[in-house]
Write an enzyme that holds these catalytic residues in place. Sequence first.
Site, PDB file in Angstrom:
ATOM      1  N   ASN A   9       5.327   1.201  10.632  1.00  0.00           N
ATOM      2  CA  ASN A   9       5.735   2.243   9.577  1.00  0.00           C
ATOM      3  C   ASN A   9       4.366   3.009   8.612  1.00  0.00           C
ATOM      4  O   ASN A   9       3.791   2.393   7.917  1.00  0.00           O
ATOM      5  CB  ASN A   9       6.593   1.732   8.394  1.00  0.00           C
ATOM      6  N   LYS A  11       4.352   5.333   7.002  1.00  0.00           N
ATOM      7  CA  LYS A  11       4.647   5.930   5.849  1.00  0.00           C
ATOM      8  C   LYS A  11       4.163   7.400   5.527  1.00  0.00           C
ATOM      9  O   LYS A  11       4.059   7.902   6.538  1.00  0.00           O
ATOM     10  CB  LYS A  11       4.288   5.129   4.480  1.00  0.00           C
ATOM     11  N   HIS A  93      14.928   1.944   4.008  1.00  0.00           N
ATOM     12  CA  HIS A  93      13.468   1.389   3.465  1.00  0.00           C
ATOM     13  C   HIS A  93      13.705   1.516   2.050  1.00  0.00           C
ATOM     14  O   HIS A  93      14.111   2.428   1.630  1.00  0.00           O
ATOM     15  CB  HIS A  93      12.395   2.255   4.005  1.00  0.00           C
ATOM     16  N   GLU A  95      11.626   1.960  -0.133  1.00  0.00           N
ATOM     17  CA  GLU A  95      11.071   2.977  -0.717  1.00  0.00           C
ATOM     18  C   GLU A  95      12.181   4.261  -1.099  1.00  0.00           C
ATOM     19  O   GLU A  95      12.152   5.141  -1.905  1.00  0.00           O
ATOM     20  CB  GLU A  95       9.888   3.626  -0.285  1.00  0.00           C
ATOM     21  N   GLU A 164      12.879  -7.121   4.423  1.00  0.00           N
ATOM     22  CA  GLU A 164      11.743  -6.726   3.814  1.00  0.00           C
ATOM     23  C   GLU A 164      11.900  -7.164   2.293  1.00  0.00           C
ATOM     24  O   GLU A 164      12.441  -6.092   1.535  1.00  0.00           O
ATOM     25  CB  GLU A 164      11.356  -5.185   4.053  1.00  0.00           C
ATOM     26  N   GLY A 170       3.680  -3.732   0.686  1.00  0.00           N
ATOM     27  CA  GLY A 170       2.296  -3.197  -0.049  1.00  0.00           C
ATOM     28  C   GLY A 170       1.749  -3.801  -1.120  1.00  0.00           C
ATOM     29  O   GLY A 170       0.850  -3.531  -1.909  1.00  0.00           O
ATOM     30  N   SER A 209       3.774  -7.021   3.903  1.00  0.00           N
ATOM     31  CA  SER A 209       2.441  -7.617   3.970  1.00  0.00           C
ATOM     32  C   SER A 209       2.124  -8.303   5.191  1.00  0.00           C
ATOM     33  O   SER A 209       1.237  -9.072   5.175  1.00  0.00           O
ATOM     34  CB  SER A 209       1.848  -8.186   2.651  1.00  0.00           C
TER      35      SER A 209
HETATM   36  C1  PEP Z   1       6.768  -1.572   4.974  1.00  0.00           C
HETATM   37  O1  PEP Z   1       6.391  -0.436   4.523  1.00  0.00           O
HETATM   38  O2  PEP Z   1       7.857  -1.433   5.764  1.00  0.00           O
HETATM   39  C2  PEP Z   1       5.991  -2.501   4.976  1.00  0.00           C
HETATM   40  C3  PEP Z   1       6.301  -3.796   5.471  1.00  0.00           C
HETATM   41  O3  PEP Z   1       4.661  -2.318   4.191  1.00  0.00           O
HETATM   42  P1  PEP Z   1       3.361  -3.136   4.335  1.00  0.00           P
HETATM   43  O4  PEP Z   1       3.340  -4.099   5.444  1.00  0.00           O
HETATM   44  O5  PEP Z   1       2.236  -2.536   3.860  1.00  0.00           O
HETATM   45  O6  PEP Z   1       3.793  -4.232   3.301  1.00  0.00           O
END
Ligand code: PEP
Length: 246
Positions: A9, A11, A93, A95, A164, A170, A209
Amino acid sequence: MRRTLIAGNWKMNGSLAANAPLLDGLRAGAAGACELAVCVPAPYLAQVQASLSGSSIAWGAQDVSEHESGAFTGEVSAAMLKDFACRYVIVGHSERRSYHGESDELVARKAVRALDAGLVPVVCVGETLQEREAGSTDAVVIRQLAPVLSEVGARLRDIVIAYEPVWAIGTGKTATPAMAQQVHELIRATLAKTNADAANAVRVLYGGSMKPDNAKELLAMPDIDGGLIGGASLKAADFLAIAAAA
Ligand code: PEP
């Protein structure tokens, strides 16, 4: 029976100039048994299609409109994503849920719109830190899944789910493999109440992460079928190292 999927992703990151070496690196390094995909900002879909066509790497988008077409300024339809040969689209997601107020029901409608167009929706669910600390992780995930399950009906086997935990996205904080497995198991059990066969077939990815140094132990869990990778998907070497750990 469930083929591991490692999906990036990106972003709101990238540029034509920065994407080119990343895509070249992915193309050159893609190997192994697991499926790779990148979900990129919509303006770069043409570039990604040109770069990855003929490779084993799939691509997709990070959001889709619930509407088919029309006066919805700024939105991107599922048919438009199909025009660029997308296979996947992320929906729900965290976000989008937190910064754009997307409800569980809207996420479910987006998943249906994606399926109608022949896209595979990657439906994201997961609890905030506050919800985890209040002991409501299971209830939140079940609540988020409920409208998706009722809306997609018999097409359940055609979706991907990403668990998630919001507090792990992040932040560098990762759920332990055991914590993640517990929720993945719950997700599969919840799906099984609707359709046991589909529940066995649906891939449930972990996101939050995931990095080269923690991917192996997470991906070794029986109900973790891959990863949704944010930050580490922006470096070809890291993304490919995660895939190699699968
Ligand atoms: C994501 O945005 O779906 C995500 C898992 O980000 P990160 O791996 O940076 O935590």
